[in-house]
Design an enzyme around this catalytic site. Structure first.
Site, PDB file in Angstrom:
ATOM      1  N   CYS A   1      -9.998  -7.751  19.896  1.00 46.78           N
ATOM      2  CA  CYS A   1     -10.298  -6.384  20.330  1.00 46.78           C
ATOM      3  C   CYS A   1     -11.538  -5.935  19.572  1.00 46.78           C
ATOM      4  O   CYS A   1     -11.582  -6.049  18.339  1.00 46.78           O
ATOM      5  CB  CYS A   1      -9.124  -5.463  20.017  1.00 46.78           C
ATOM      6  SG  CYS A   1      -7.534  -6.184  20.460  1.00 46.78           S
TER       7      CYS A   1
ATOM      8  N   ARG B   1      -9.202  -4.719  11.328  1.00 41.83           N
ATOM      9  CA  ARG B   1      -9.285  -5.847  10.376  1.00 41.83           C
ATOM     10  C   ARG B   1     -10.337  -6.859  10.793  1.00 41.83           C
ATOM     11  O   ARG B   1     -10.200  -8.061  10.519  1.00 41.83           O
ATOM     12  CB  ARG B   1      -7.929  -6.537  10.256  1.00 41.83           C
ATOM     13  CG  ARG B   1      -6.990  -5.814   9.371  1.00 41.83           C
ATOM     14  CD  ARG B   1      -5.713  -6.562   9.010  1.00 41.83           C
ATOM     15  NE  ARG B   1      -4.738  -5.542   8.759  1.00 41.83           N
ATOM     16  CZ  ARG B   1      -3.635  -5.339   9.480  1.00 41.83           C
ATOM     17  NH1 ARG B   1      -3.331  -6.160  10.459  1.00 41.83           N
ATOM     18  NH2 ARG B   1      -2.847  -4.339   9.185  1.00 41.83           N
TER      19      ARG B   1
ATOM     20  N   CYS C   1      -5.883 -14.315  16.860  1.00 42.23           N
ATOM     21  CA  CYS C   1      -5.316 -13.427  17.891  1.00 42.23           C
ATOM     22  C   CYS C   1      -5.567 -14.016  19.276  1.00 42.23           C
ATOM     23  O   CYS C   1      -6.511 -14.778  19.452  1.00 42.23           O
ATOM     24  CB  CYS C   1      -5.988 -12.062  17.848  1.00 42.23           C
ATOM     25  SG  CYS C   1      -5.684 -11.171  16.338  1.00 42.23           S
TER      26      CYS C   1
ATOM     27  N   CYS D   1     -11.181  -3.715  16.371  1.00 37.05           N
ATOM     28  CA  CYS D   1     -10.146  -4.120  15.407  1.00 37.05           C
ATOM     29  C   CYS D   1     -10.444  -3.593  13.992  1.00 37.05           C
ATOM     30  O   CYS D   1     -11.531  -3.801  13.462  1.00 37.05           O
ATOM     31  CB  CYS D   1     -10.060  -5.639  15.372  1.00 37.05           C
ATOM     32  SG  CYS D   1      -8.836  -6.215  14.181  1.00 37.05           S
TER      33      CYS D   1
ATOM     34  N   ARG E   1       7.027  -0.068   1.690  1.00 33.07           N
ATOM     35  CA  ARG E   1       6.669  -0.976   2.775  1.00 33.07           C
ATOM     36  C   ARG E   1       5.612  -1.971   2.322  1.00 33.07           C
ATOM     37  O   ARG E   1       4.826  -1.653   1.428  1.00 33.07           O
ATOM     38  CB  ARG E   1       6.094  -0.184   3.972  1.00 33.07           C
ATOM     39  CG  ARG E   1       7.150   0.450   4.851  1.00 33.07           C
ATOM     40  CD  ARG E   1       6.628   1.701   5.514  1.00 33.07           C
ATOM     41  NE  ARG E   1       6.586   2.806   4.561  1.00 33.07           N
ATOM     42  CZ  ARG E   1       5.926   3.932   4.750  1.00 33.07           C
ATOM     43  NH1 ARG E   1       5.242   4.118   5.846  1.00 33.07           N
ATOM     44  NH2 ARG E   1       5.955   4.873   3.836  1.00 33.07           N
TER      45      ARG E   1
ATOM     46  N   ARG F   1       0.831  -1.208   0.000  1.00 39.02           N
ATOM     47  CA  ARG F   1       0.000   0.000   0.000  1.00 39.02           C
ATOM     48  C   ARG F   1       0.867   1.261   0.000  1.00 39.02           C
ATOM     49  O   ARG F   1       0.434   2.312  -0.419  1.00 39.02           O
ATOM     50  CB  ARG F   1      -0.892  -0.042   1.249  1.00 39.02           C
ATOM     51  CG  ARG F   1      -2.007   0.950   1.313  1.00 39.02           C
ATOM     52  CD  ARG F   1      -3.104   0.486   2.275  1.00 39.02           C
ATOM     53  NE  ARG F   1      -2.698   0.498   3.668  1.00 39.02           N
ATOM     54  CZ  ARG F   1      -2.988   1.481   4.512  1.00 39.02           C
ATOM     55  NH1 ARG F   1      -3.659   2.532   4.113  1.00 39.02           N
ATOM     56  NH2 ARG F   1      -2.613   1.396   5.776  1.00 39.02           N
ATOM     57  N   TYR F   2       2.091   1.163   0.543  1.00 35.73           N
ATOM     58  CA  TYR F   2       3.017   2.297   0.571  1.00 35.73           C
ATOM     59  C   TYR F   2       4.173   1.956  -0.364  1.00 35.73           C
ATOM     60  O   TYR F   2       4.506   0.767  -0.541  1.00 35.73           O
ATOM     61  CB  TYR F   2       3.575   2.508   1.976  1.00 35.73           C
ATOM     62  CG  TYR F   2       2.539   2.897   3.005  1.00 35.73           C
ATOM     63  CD1 TYR F   2       2.084   4.212   3.085  1.00 35.73           C
ATOM     64  CD2 TYR F   2       2.017   1.964   3.887  1.00 35.73           C
ATOM     65  CE1 TYR F   2       1.138   4.584   4.036  1.00 35.73           C
ATOM     66  CE2 TYR F   2       1.073   2.318   4.836  1.00 35.73           C
ATOM     67  CZ  TYR F   2       0.643   3.633   4.899  1.00 35.73           C
ATOM     68  OH  TYR F   2      -0.296   3.982   5.840  1.00 35.73           O
TER      69      TYR F   2
ATOM     70  N   ASP G   1     -10.540   3.695  13.737  1.00 36.52           N
ATOM     71  CA  ASP G   1     -11.096   3.657  12.378  1.00 36.52           C
ATOM     72  C   ASP G   1     -12.611   3.432  12.413  1.00 36.52           C
ATOM     73  O   ASP G   1     -13.119   2.738  13.302  1.00 36.52           O
ATOM     74  CB  ASP G   1     -10.452   2.515  11.571  1.00 36.52           C
ATOM     75  CG  ASP G   1      -9.025   2.848  11.166  1.00 36.52           C
ATOM     76  OD1 ASP G   1      -8.712   4.043  11.035  1.00 36.52           O
ATOM     77  OD2 ASP G   1      -8.230   1.904  10.972  1.00 36.52           O
TER      78      ASP G   1
ATOM     79  N   ASP H   1      -5.578   6.885   9.911  1.00 36.35           N
ATOM     80  CA  ASP H   1      -5.297   6.081   8.719  1.00 36.35           C
ATOM     81  C   ASP H   1      -6.379   6.484   7.726  1.00 36.35           C
ATOM     82  O   ASP H   1      -7.558   6.144   7.917  1.00 36.35           O
ATOM     83  CB  ASP H   1      -5.332   4.582   9.065  1.00 36.35           C
ATOM     84  CG  ASP H   1      -4.262   3.822   8.315  1.00 36.35           C
ATOM     85  OD1 ASP H   1      -3.866   4.299   7.230  1.00 36.35           O
ATOM     86  OD2 ASP H   1      -3.821   2.768   8.807  1.00 36.35           O
TER      87      ASP H   1
ATOM     88  N   LYS I   1      -1.287   6.897   6.495  1.00 35.32           N
ATOM     89  CA  LYS I   1      -1.343   7.548   7.819  1.00 35.32           C
ATOM     90  C   LYS I   1      -1.073   9.040   7.685  1.00 35.32           C
ATOM     91  O   LYS I   1      -0.103   9.438   7.046  1.00 35.32           O
ATOM     92  CB  LYS I   1      -0.327   6.910   8.747  1.00 35.32           C
ATOM     93  CG  LYS I   1      -0.724   5.507   9.108  1.00 35.32           C
ATOM     94  CD  LYS I   1       0.237   4.847  10.040  1.00 35.32           C
ATOM     95  CE  LYS I   1      -0.098   3.370  10.133  1.00 35.32           C
ATOM     96  NZ  LYS I   1       0.179   2.658   8.868  1.00 35.32           N
TER      97      LYS I   1
HETATM   98  S1  SF4 Z   1      -6.467  -5.179  17.039  1.00 34.68           S
HETATM   99 FE1  SF4 Z   1      -7.243  -6.843  15.747  1.00 34.68          FE
HETATM  100  S2  SF4 Z   1      -5.398  -7.801  14.917  1.00 34.68           S
HETATM  101 FE2  SF4 Z   1      -4.763  -6.598  16.673  1.00 34.68          FE
HETATM  102  S3  SF4 Z   1      -4.822  -8.039  18.413  1.00 34.68           S
HETATM  103 FE3  SF4 Z   1      -6.759  -6.959  18.374  1.00 34.68          FE
HETATM  104  S4  SF4 Z   1      -8.101  -8.304  17.201  1.00 34.68           S
HETATM  105 FE4  SF4 Z   1      -6.024  -8.936  16.746  1.00 34.68          FE
END
Ligand code: SF4
Length: 368
Positions: A126, A131, A122, A129, A113, A109-110, A290, A327, A334
């Site tokens: 979270c 993603r 994971c 998240c 990088r 994307r960059y 986000d 982002d 960013k």
């Molecule tokens: S933010 Fe998303 S990718 Fe990162 S640890 Fe939490 S659930 Fe996993």
């Protein structure tokens, strides 16, 4: 450490520091939370209806204060009914990573990088998240063909000098697999540095066994980007893990997402950042949350983020203050956010305001 059903206290005490035991015993339903705290009926309903998977290690669950329904870690990891509010601005892939996936599991994307995504798993999920469209899915870990295709692309694009391995959490892979991926990347001459983004330091600190730390040390320059959200995460286990890594010469940075009701408070972030530099972890980015589906309730206004940044400035060691970033949507990358400290600028002087909002005039001598 509460005693879990079907485990004697002694057996559990012996196995608690084993990261594989912690992973195998991740909590994935409301009733299994009961040794730690009593979920509310709303939480039970949100867990049952969650479209983004729920999981938490016993270790991380033990950090939640059972007497506080507003506990920050509980808000960050336990599903809430607010997740059902999607918000008209929400985007499943706000950074357009999928559109920049050049070969499976590699995002470019960059210009210089790339992002390698070896696993979708994971230690905890979270609720904010970015993603969440992919993380926690049934996607298997990267296979050998995909790794070969990714490394082939990196060889053919020598402008890429920095590879971030993230996910999912790459440190949930076996030591052998991590070593193999790092070795494959480090053989590419145009790659200067490798970075790993991980939540294990906070949600599974026992992952940093002597063997893993020695692997990470062997592939320097390799930077670890540790994901924190609140000072409550800084337990003796986390302190020991950071010490072990720093003593092994592994450079450590921290990334934090600004979250309403979790850490959107200057004193909380100031404490977190001060403690992190004591642990030799350099605060790197403070992310604006986000606009992803299910996480809209965590978002703060940009203005309140800027106010926090201004309050940190001048009251904290300079390198304990991360860069506050958005982002940008549609793959814009960013963008750093800063309050303007310049009131006016002319050929002869710059009028500035410091962190206390006091005005200062600085001579703007022309030396060009
Ligand atoms: S933010 Fe998303 S990718 Fe990162 S640890 Fe939490 S659930 Fe996993």
């Amino acid at each position: 450490m509460p005693t879990l059903p079907n485990e004697s206290h002694t057996s559990q005490q012996n196995r608690w520091p084993d990261w594989k035991w912690q992973l195998r015993h991740r909590i994935k339903d409301a009733s299994s939370l009961q040794p730690y705290f009593q979920p509310t009926p709303e939480e039970e309903q949100a867990i049952s209806n969650a479209s983004f998977p729920f999981a938490i290690t016993p270790y991380y669950a033990s950090l939640i204060d059972a007497s506080d329904p507003r506990d920050p870690l509980r808000r960050a990891i336990i599903p809430s009914i607010a997740e059902q509010y999607l918000g008209s601005m929400a985007q499943a892939d706000p950074c357009e990573e999928d559109a920049h996936e050049v070969v499976p599991r590699l995002v470019h994307r960059y210009p210089d990088r790339a992002l390698l995504l070896p696993t979708s798993e994971c230690p905890v999920y979270c609720r904010y998240c970015t993603r969440s469209r992919w993380v926690g899915s049934t996607a298997p870990p990267i296979n050998e063909d995909s790794l070969l295709n990714a490394t082939q692309y990196l060889r053919e694009h020598s402008e890429i000098r920095d590879v971030l391995i993230s996910g999912g959490d790459p440190l949930l892979l076996s030591d052998q697999r991590i070593s193999h991926i790092l070795s494959s990347l480090s053989r590419i001459p145009s790659i200067d540095i490798i970075r790993i983004g991980t939540k294990t330091a906070t949600a599974l600190p026992m992952r940093f066994t002597d063997n893993l730390v020695s692997i990470l040390r062997n592939f320097q320059p390799l930077w670890l980007q540790l994901h924190f959200c609140h000072p409550q995460e800084l337990t003796a286990e986390v302190i020991a893990a950071c010490k072990k890594l720093a003593d092994a010469g592994v450079p450590l940075t921290a990334q934090v997402v600004l979250l309403r009701g979790v850490n959107n408070d200057t004193s909380i972030l100031q404490l977190l950042f001060r403690r992190l530099i004591q642990l030799r972890v350099r605060p790197y980015y403070l992310y604006q949350c986000d606009p992803v589906p299910n996480a809209m309730h965590f978002r703060t206004s940009v203005q309140s983020g800027l106010t926090i940044m201004k309050q940190l400035q001048g009251r904290t060691t300079g390198f304990a203050i991360p860069t506050y970033v958005i982002d940008a949507p549609n793959g814009g990358g960013k963008i750093p956010l800063q309050s303007s400290y310049i009131t006016s600028i002319s050929d002869s002087e710059v009028v500035l305001r410091n962190y206390e909002d006091l005005p200062y005039i600085y001579p703007n001598t022309n030396i060009d």
